[in-house]
Design an enzyme around this catalytic site. Structure first.
Site, short mmCIF file in Angstrom:
data_model
loop_
_atom_site.label_atom_id
_atom_site.label_comp_id
_atom_site.label_asym_id
_atom_site.label_seq_id
_atom_site.Cartn_x
_atom_site.Cartn_y
_atom_site.Cartn_z
N LYS A 120 -23.13 -14.21 9.18
CA LYS A 120 -22.40 -13.34 10.12
C LYS A 120 -21.30 -13.65 10.62
O LYS A 120 -20.00 -13.16 10.98
CB LYS A 120 -23.39 -13.09 11.27
N LYS A 125 -27.99 -3.46 0.17
CA LYS A 125 -28.63 -2.71 1.17
C LYS A 125 -28.13 -1.47 1.90
O LYS A 125 -27.13 -1.67 2.23
CB LYS A 125 -29.17 -3.79 2.04
N LYS A 174 -25.88 0.23 7.77
CA LYS A 174 -24.80 1.18 9.07
C LYS A 174 -23.52 0.37 8.97
O LYS A 174 -22.62 1.38 9.43
CB LYS A 174 -25.39 1.08 10.34
#
Length: 341
Positions: A113, A205, A208
């Site tokens: 991240k 995956k 969003k």
RNA sequence: AGGAAUGUAGCUUAGUGGUAAAGCAACGGACUCCAAACCCGUUGAUGAGGGUUCGAUUCCUUCCAUUCCUGCCA
């Protein structure tokens, strides 16, 4: 020790089919099997990366609405948002002093991240797994539904529980806890792990943050949009195989079959029995009809709930009160154990 | 803390004191059993403020952000 489930969902951005099949829907099954389930909208985790305040408020309500619309019972179990129960933050601080930097340095999700700009990531993002350990252990939860990507975080929670028990063994024993204060929370790997992939790329995956909105089905999509997205979903030149083996190396085809199986509560095998040999032009409309049938009622119910934010807030407030009832004795004991007055 | 550099579309980059260009991505069309690839098309940008100028994305200046180097602290 009573069995208790804790699960959190971050209120960041759009909820999609992957969130629903991968997490939210499982909550409904779990609430039958366990007497005590806490479903938490983890707003404090969300702000480890900046969130627009107005959006955050809306997203907290939306996640809450999705739980209820999916069939979670807020009376029998507890739905609340994390920031209303101060114990999360208090216990996280104590755990910050139990966990070691070395443990956190190993967390792969932080590395991913934060990317190359580690120096620019918030301290909160780094300490995220510690807060997660606090979430779970604040209620002395025993079962935590986790996906593959959260497994490492749960292991950290176990390490923290263990070290806490060991560091404070003496006062813990004095307080009358013979086998340690915190239980070791166990991962709950729910049956067939439904991993919903992007409709545009079967190796990614459903997310969003993907560039194309056509790669995901949002809980807020209307029937027409759902149908369009499935119609445009990537496939390959072959038809559907009649056996699961025929899906090998065909990530996109497999994904669509997986989604069909998950939505119809059946198996890949059953779906192929029915659709094997057929073309995508036949399967896609069937899938889209099924998806609309399953998702639209949830979307509609969410919209209905979102029209009355006061009601949602009331549910969260009530949940927070009950969550506090469980956590306050734990927090009081922890403070005593570490020597706070 | 000191020094240096950079800031143009979602991303990577071009370019000019006078209408800001391309690739990728996105979206639409065509093709296709449905898709993908290819093809056609569309959307979309000069970090913020001030100054010089007829005109500033370009020059000057302040701020902000980012990157790199050195130092300090742990």
């Amino acid at each position: 020790m009573i069995e208790r489930v804790f699960s959190g969902v971050q209120p960041t951005g759009n909820l999609h089919l992957g969130n629903y099949l991968g997490a939210i829907r499982k909550f409904v099954d779990l609430q039958q099997k366990f007497d005590s389930c806490l479903y938490c909208v983890v707003d404090m985790h969300a702000i480890t990366v900046w969130q627009d305040p107005a959006e955050l408020t809306k997203n907290i309500r939306e996640v809450t609405a999705s739980f209820i619309a999916s069939g979670v019972d807020p009376k029998k179990h507890i739905i609340f948002n994390q920031s209303q129960v101060s114990g999360h933050a208090e216990l996280a601080w104590i755990f910050n002093c139990v966990a070691r930097m070395g443990w956190l340095n190993r967390m792969t999700q932080f590395k991913e991240k934060a990317g190359k700009h580690k120096e620019n990531a918030s301290v909160g993002l780094y300490a995220y797994p510690v807060l997660m350990a606090a979430d779970i252990l604040l209620y002395r939860a025993t079962h935590v539904p986790v996906g593959e990507d959260q497994k490492q975080h749960l292991e950290l929670a176990r390490d923290i529980a263990q070290k806490f028990n060991k560091d404070f063994a003496e006062p813990i024993a004095e307080a009358g806890f013979a086998d340690g204060f915190f239980p070791q929370p166990d991962p709950l790997i729910a049956g067939t792990a439904t991993r919903v992939m992007s409709l545009k790329d079967g190796s990614q995956k459903m997310s969003k943050s993907a560039a194309s909105d056509l790669s995901r089905i949002n809980l807020s999509d209307d029937a027409e949009t759902i149908a369009k997205k499935i119609r445009k979903a990537r496939t390959d030149p072959d038809g559907l195989p009649s056996e699961e083996k025929g899906l090998e190396g065909r990530a996109e085809a497999r994904n669509l079959v997986n989604i069909y199986a998950a939505l119809s509560d059946s198996t890949v095998e059953d779906v192929l029995k029915q659709y094997g040999g057929q073309q995508f032009s036949a399967f896609k409309p069937a899938l889209s009809e099924l998806a609309v049938a399953k998702m639209k009622p949830i979307g509609d119910e969410m919209n209905r709930l979102m029209d009355d934010p006061g009601h949602i807030d009331e549910i969260l407030r009530d949940g927070a009160v009950r969550a506090r009832e469980i956590s306050q004795p734990v927090m009081k004991a922890v403070k005593g154990i570490v020597g706070f007055i």
